[in-house]
Each structure stands twice: as C-alpha cells, then as structure tokens.
Design an enzyme around this catalytic site. Sequence first.
Site, PDB file in Angstrom:
ATOM      1  N   GLU A 157     -13.520   3.565 -31.795  1.00 42.54           N
ATOM      2  CA  GLU A 157     -14.191   4.721 -32.656  1.00 42.54           C
ATOM      3  C   GLU A 157     -14.984   4.167 -33.809  1.00 42.54           C
ATOM      4  O   GLU A 157     -14.543   3.403 -34.531  1.00 42.54           O
ATOM      5  CB  GLU A 157     -13.019   5.644 -32.846  1.00 42.54           C
ATOM      6  CG  GLU A 157     -13.384   7.098 -33.323  1.00 42.54           C
ATOM      7  CD  GLU A 157     -14.588   7.577 -32.360  1.00 42.54           C
ATOM      8  OE1 GLU A 157     -14.338   7.949 -31.355  1.00 42.54           O
ATOM      9  OE2 GLU A 157     -15.934   7.548 -32.889  1.00 42.54           O
ATOM     10  N   LYS A 216     -15.952  -3.787 -32.770  1.00 45.34           N
ATOM     11  CA  LYS A 216     -15.314  -2.825 -33.722  1.00 45.34           C
ATOM     12  C   LYS A 216     -15.089  -3.574 -35.017  1.00 45.34           C
ATOM     13  O   LYS A 216     -15.590  -3.257 -35.909  1.00 45.34           O
ATOM     14  CB  LYS A 216     -14.124  -2.176 -33.355  1.00 45.34           C
ATOM     15  CG  LYS A 216     -13.497  -1.517 -34.335  1.00 45.34           C
ATOM     16  CD  LYS A 216     -14.194  -0.244 -34.939  1.00 45.34           C
ATOM     17  CE  LYS A 216     -13.428   0.520 -35.616  1.00 45.34           C
ATOM     18  NZ  LYS A 216     -13.809   1.887 -36.086  1.00 45.34           N
ATOM     19  N   CYS A 272     -10.372   1.604 -42.997  1.00 42.50           N
ATOM     20  CA  CYS A 272     -11.056   0.596 -42.201  1.00 42.50           C
ATOM     21  C   CYS A 272     -11.186  -0.581 -42.756  1.00 42.50           C
ATOM     22  O   CYS A 272     -10.948  -1.755 -42.434  1.00 42.50           O
ATOM     23  CB  CYS A 272     -11.775   1.270 -41.370  1.00 42.50           C
ATOM     24  SG  CYS A 272     -11.043   2.484 -40.134  1.00 42.50           S
TER      25      CYS A 272
HETATM   26  C1  UDX Z   1      -7.062   5.270 -37.097  1.00 45.12           C
HETATM   27  C2  UDX Z   1      -7.271   4.366 -36.182  1.00 45.12           C
HETATM   28  O1  UDX Z   1      -6.497   4.839 -35.066  1.00 45.12           O
HETATM   29  C3  UDX Z   1      -6.851   3.147 -36.930  1.00 45.12           C
HETATM   30  O2  UDX Z   1      -6.598   1.959 -35.791  1.00 45.12           O
HETATM   31  C4  UDX Z   1      -8.090   3.123 -37.567  1.00 45.12           C
HETATM   32  O3  UDX Z   1      -8.091   1.717 -37.971  1.00 45.12           O
HETATM   33  C5  UDX Z   1      -7.829   4.039 -38.760  1.00 45.12           C
HETATM   34  O4  UDX Z   1      -8.069   5.238 -38.070  1.00 45.12           O
HETATM   35  P1  UDX Z   1      -6.008   7.397 -38.292  1.00 45.12           P
HETATM   36  O5  UDX Z   1      -6.421   8.359 -37.219  1.00 45.12           O
HETATM   37  O6  UDX Z   1      -6.716   7.154 -39.296  1.00 45.12           O
HETATM   38  O7  UDX Z   1      -5.964   5.836 -37.538  1.00 45.12           O
HETATM   39  O8  UDX Z   1      -4.541   7.316 -38.508  1.00 45.12           O
HETATM   40  P2  UDX Z   1      -3.574   8.262 -39.038  1.00 45.12           P
HETATM   41  O9  UDX Z   1      -4.269   9.515 -39.710  1.00 45.12           O
HETATM   42  O10 UDX Z   1      -2.377   7.591 -39.686  1.00 45.12           O
HETATM   43  O11 UDX Z   1      -2.960   8.961 -37.710  1.00 45.12           O
HETATM   44  C6  UDX Z   1      -1.913   8.339 -36.755  1.00 45.12           C
HETATM   45  C7  UDX Z   1      -1.097   9.308 -36.309  1.00 45.12           C
HETATM   46  O12 UDX Z   1      -0.480   8.632 -35.282  1.00 45.12           O
HETATM   47  C8  UDX Z   1      -0.182   9.739 -37.350  1.00 45.12           C
HETATM   48  O13 UDX Z   1      -0.242  11.203 -37.312  1.00 45.12           O
HETATM   49  C9  UDX Z   1       1.273   9.467 -36.828  1.00 45.12           C
HETATM   50  O14 UDX Z   1       2.320  10.001 -37.074  1.00 45.12           O
HETATM   51  C10 UDX Z   1       0.991   8.965 -35.413  1.00 45.12           C
HETATM   52  N1  UDX Z   1       1.998   8.208 -34.626  1.00 45.12           N
HETATM   53  C11 UDX Z   1       2.217   7.048 -35.076  1.00 45.12           C
HETATM   54  C12 UDX Z   1       2.345   8.459 -33.330  1.00 45.12           C
HETATM   55  O15 UDX Z   1       2.426   9.775 -32.890  1.00 45.12           O
HETATM   56  N2  UDX Z   1       3.305   7.717 -32.881  1.00 45.12           N
HETATM   57  C13 UDX Z   1       3.626   6.376 -33.372  1.00 45.12           C
HETATM   58  O16 UDX Z   1       4.466   5.546 -32.712  1.00 45.12           O
HETATM   59  C14 UDX Z   1       2.932   5.963 -34.395  1.00 45.12           C
HETATM   60  C1  UDX Z   2     -16.071   3.161 -41.802  1.00 41.10           C
HETATM   61  C2  UDX Z   2     -17.139   2.989 -40.634  1.00 41.10           C
HETATM   62  O1  UDX Z   2     -18.645   3.696 -41.324  1.00 41.10           O
HETATM   63  C3  UDX Z   2     -16.990   3.733 -39.336  1.00 41.10           C
HETATM   64  O2  UDX Z   2     -17.907   3.364 -38.374  1.00 41.10           O
HETATM   65  C4  UDX Z   2     -15.623   3.157 -38.660  1.00 41.10           C
HETATM   66  O3  UDX Z   2     -15.337   4.015 -37.285  1.00 41.10           O
HETATM   67  C5  UDX Z   2     -14.558   3.440 -39.800  1.00 41.10           C
HETATM   68  O4  UDX Z   2     -15.004   2.665 -40.848  1.00 41.10           O
HETATM   69  P1  UDX Z   2     -15.346   5.190 -43.258  1.00 41.10           P
HETATM   70  O5  UDX Z   2     -14.377   4.397 -43.693  1.00 41.10           O
HETATM   71  O6  UDX Z   2     -14.814   6.761 -42.729  1.00 41.10           O
HETATM   72  O7  UDX Z   2     -16.003   4.711 -42.079  1.00 41.10           O
HETATM   73  O8  UDX Z   2     -16.581   5.846 -44.099  1.00 41.10           O
HETATM   74  P2  UDX Z   2     -17.907   5.069 -44.545  1.00 41.10           P
HETATM   75  O9  UDX Z   2     -18.811   6.073 -44.799  1.00 41.10           O
HETATM   76  O10 UDX Z   2     -18.116   3.674 -43.862  1.00 41.10           O
HETATM   77  O11 UDX Z   2     -17.626   4.457 -46.266  1.00 41.10           O
HETATM   78  C6  UDX Z   2     -16.628   3.497 -46.399  1.00 41.10           C
HETATM   79  C7  UDX Z   2     -16.493   3.379 -48.017  1.00 41.10           C
HETATM   80  O12 UDX Z   2     -17.852   2.660 -48.297  1.00 41.10           O
HETATM   81  C8  UDX Z   2     -16.433   4.577 -48.775  1.00 41.10           C
HETATM   82  O13 UDX Z   2     -15.557   4.441 -49.921  1.00 41.10           O
HETATM   83  C9  UDX Z   2     -17.874   4.800 -49.315  1.00 41.10           C
HETATM   84  O14 UDX Z   2     -17.955   5.586 -50.558  1.00 41.10           O
HETATM   85  C10 UDX Z   2     -18.285   3.334 -49.387  1.00 41.10           C
HETATM   86  N1  UDX Z   2     -19.948   3.311 -49.571  1.00 41.10           N
HETATM   87  C11 UDX Z   2     -20.582   3.531 -48.247  1.00 41.10           C
HETATM   88  C12 UDX Z   2     -20.571   2.457 -50.459  1.00 41.10           C
HETATM   89  O15 UDX Z   2     -19.988   2.172 -51.532  1.00 41.10           O
HETATM   90  N2  UDX Z   2     -21.759   2.317 -50.318  1.00 41.10           N
HETATM   91  C13 UDX Z   2     -22.645   2.729 -49.435  1.00 41.10           C
HETATM   92  O16 UDX Z   2     -23.738   2.522 -49.337  1.00 41.10           O
HETATM   93  C14 UDX Z   2     -21.896   3.369 -48.025  1.00 41.10           C
END
Ligand code: UDX
Ligand code: UDX
Length: 452
Positions: A157, A216, A272
């Site tokens: 993603e 990724k 991430c």
């Molecule tokens: C995502 C991606 O999946 C992760 O790899 C990426 O690096 C960050 O974004 P995200 O959706 O942000 O993760 O994570 P989170 O909001 O913590 O959601 C994960 C969910 O999975 C939680 O609600 C947790 O309860 C659930 N979970 C976890 C299960 O249902 N089963 C499990 O065994 C472990």
């Molecule tokens: C990131 C990637 O962009 C996305 O493609 C991946 O799937 C998940 O990780 P996210 O972490 O949700 O997404 O947000 P992003 O907009 O990338 O920002 C990450 C951090 O960088 C934030 O703290 C943001 O404020 C900072 N940032 C971003 C800067 O400091 N400067 C910039 O120019 C852009």
Amino acid sequence: MKICCIGAGYVGGPTMAMIAHKCPGVIVTVVDINAERIAAWNQGPLPIYEPGLEEIVGLQRNQNLFFSTEVEKEIREAEIVFISVNTPTKTYGVGAGRAADLRFVESCARQIAEVSDSDKIVVEKSTIPVRTAQSIKRILDASSRNGAKFQVISNPEFLAEGTAMEDLQAPDRVLIGGETTDAGQAAVEKLAGLYAHWVPRERILTTNLWSSELSKLTANAFLAQRISSINSISALCEATGADVDEVAHAIGQDSRIGPKFLKSSVGFGGSCFQKDILNLVYLCEHFGLPEVASYWQKVVEMNDYQKSRFTRRMLDAMFNTVSHKRIAILGYAFKKDTNDTRESAAIYVCRDLLEEQAHLAIYDPKVPAEEIFSTLDVTEDDERVMVCEDPYVAAEGAHAVALLTEWDAFKKLDYKRIYSGMQKPAFLFDGRNILDLEILREIGFEASGIGK
Ligand code: UDX
Ligand code: UDX
C-alpha cells in the site's frame, strides 16, 4: 466474490472501504481481533480520522462492507484474504530495534491455513521484509488442511495518511507481485481485475514477488531520504543565513529533482518511514552488505539529529533554560489531517522539553488527550503536562509556542491575541515553516523557523 481483510487499521480500513465503494459486486469484510475497534467501525465515531473516509464508510457499510470479529468464519468464506496487520520494529531478541516483528503476520498465515477448506489467494498488504511471501507460503502449505491450495501475492500500500482516500481513489500506481507460475499469474490477474474497476490498466504494475516487496521499502526509503537531505541543508542554512524554503524551491524547479517532498521540518514521523528504513538496513546487513546498510542508516540518524536540534535551538534562544517555563505545543499528530501520533516528532520534542523540566500545554485538533498522556508516559494529573481544548488557552501565560504539526488551522490563528497573553519576550518556533516569520516579528514575537 467475497474478500476478507485481517487488520482494521489505518491501511486495512480505508483500503477496503474504497474497494467496496468501487466494486459493488464484491462483498468486503474487515476483521480484527480488537473488538473495540470493530465496534467503532460499526457504530462510529470511526477509530481513525481520515478526510473523506466517513462518507465512504457511511455509503457502503452493511451494503457490501462489513466489520467483524468473526475472523475464522470470514477467512473461510473469502476467496481473497488480505493480511493488513501491523508489523512493528522488533523490540526483543535478534534484530531488536531494526528488524520487522512478523509474529502477527505469521499467526495470520497459520490461522488462514487452519480454517480454510477451499483454495485462496493470500495478499500481503502489510509492509514486510523481502522474501516474507516465501515464509507465508511455507506456513500455509505446511499447515494446510482439507487440501486447500494457496497463492501468496504482494500488493503493498502506498497511501499516505491524511490523503488516504485521494491516494486510493487515484493511485500513482498499484503494484502486484506474484509467482511466475501459471497459478501465480492467474492470482495476480484476479487481484488486478479488482483494481481495474477504477484504476487505469497502465497504472497497475505487475512484478515478481521480491521486486514488489522490495519496491515498497525502497519507495519509503527514497521519500524519507529526500526529507533528511533537505533537513541536513536546513542546519547549514541556519549557520549561513540562507533560507531553506528558498533553496528547496530553487532546486525543486529542476525537473530532474522535482518539487515534492522537499519541505524541511522538525523531522519525519509516521508508522512507516523509520520502521521501513531500519528494516532495509537490517536486510542489507543480513545479506552481507554493510556499506549499503550504513548508507541508509544515515537517513534515520539525520532525522533523530533534526528532532533533537530543534529542542536545542529552543533552549539556546530561551537563555539556556526552560525549567518551569510554560511552553505551548501546537500540533501533536505526525502530520496534518490525521489523529495518528506514531513516531510523531512532537513526542520526541516534548520528551526532551520535559527532561529540561519545562511545563507543556498541548493542543492538537484531532489527537485525544489520553493518547498524548500515554505517549509521554505521564498521568492526567501530572502538573507538567496539560492538554488544552484550544490553542489560545494553551498559549496563555506561556514563554514560548512551538508549532509541530502543519495543521491548516494554525495558519489562521490570531497571533496578536496569542502574543498578548504570553510572557515576554514571547518566542515562537515554527517547526513546519508554515507561518510568515516577518509578520510574527512585527507583532513582537522572537520568531524562528527550520533552516531560517
Ligand atoms: C499498516 C501496515 O499494515 C503496516 O505494515 C504498515 O507498515 C503500517 O501500516 P496499520 O494499518 O497502520 O498498519 O496498523 P494498525 O492501525 O496498527 O492496524 C493493524 C490492525 O491489525 C489492528 O487493529 C490490530 O488489532 C489488528 N490485528 C493485529 C489483528 O487483527 N490480528 C493480529 O493478529 C494482529
Ligand atoms: C508514507 C508514504 O508517503 C506512503 O506512500 C506509505 O504508504 C506510508 O508512508 P505517511 O507516513 O502516511 O506515508 O505520510 P507522508 O506524507 O509520507 O509523511 C511522512 C512524514 O514526513 C510526516 O511526518 C511528514 O510531516 C514528513 N514530511 C513529508 C516532511 O517533513 N517533509 C516533506 O516534504 C514531506
């Protein structure tokens, strides 16, 4: 067709809502072991804040989008199962602090194998180290019952929080990696067909499994590297009198460099970037490439430096002490338009300020107070940390304001009013460079930004 997504988080929730919205003939169920989270998806308020998400969930919920804790049943009935559980950095044992903790992914694989009585396509949505698909496949094949066969495909993603719905609606690309066998390619095609309901075919890229997994990590490492690069230059700007925004603009006009992701800041956060780079570093070491590992490690080190440098600059400006001074913190989320605080630079700055015995009055439009207290390891009645309902209250009687998240609303505040309620000299530190420092200085603030 029925699909199931394990993990109702920041990735699973919005992604499945969009698939349900775009594919009315597909029944989408998001399952999670966290019953409270599922209840929130079902009854609201939604557990995550994302512009546009509530509307789409409202349209699809109980039509072809369901949220459930019946994990086994939903897996059994689905043709495609997405694994979208969290993959945090390991905190114990081998690779602690760097490698990805895959125990949730592994337990999902075991569960899928145990309950399945028909063939399934298993999609890795979570970010995982390269070659994880192989481990998932081995677990699936080894624990399979009832002769069910599995195809594992990688479909990382790329959505960014705060713009997740736009990113899902019109992605730059969708990436799908699968085995090169006929069965592998058929599985890739099946998933591609789902996205083709709304994504132009030329934007659906297919690769082998390992390229998809590595792309990724590489995409996130490159994005983070740009921020660390411009942040490193911000330190030099402060030393020389150059303005980092002007430098970023000038270099961004070069079409080979491009203007995006060059915004200097108090440091990148989010679930991430740091995790994925550490993961990449660990992989490089594992494969005997220490030079490559240390190259990428520097991106994280520069980010740590940027966060601690910000606090040091505050201290320097405020006569080398913030002990018992009230500091208003505006913004706590890791970026605007999200309630997510994972790895937020604000957490690090606040912790450093607390070390220096400052008193903090924190305001964020979306982050709940409990989240702020728990990330700072303090209780609600700790006199050092106050969470405010309003930015003006936070700034009342403060010696300094530190702006740490680029919420649009912060650009429109009445800074004259803020100034009048503060101790003098009144300091303002713009950690996101969204305010006009000249205007702030005319009001009377001792104002500074990043790299200026
Ligand atoms: C995502 C991606 O999946 C992760 O790899 C990426 O690096 C960050 O974004 P995200 O959706 O942000 O993760 O994570 P989170 O909001 O913590 O959601 C994960 C969910 O999975 C939680 O609600 C947790 O309860 C659930 N979970 C976890 C299960 O249902 N089963 C499990 O065994 C472990
Ligand atoms: C990131 C990637 O962009 C996305 O493609 C991946 O799937 C998940 O990780 P996210 O972490 O949700 O997404 O947000 P992003 O907009 O990338 O920002 C990450 C951090 O960088 C934030 O703290 C943001 O404020 C900072 N940032 C971003 C800067 O400091 N400067 C910039 O120019 C852009």
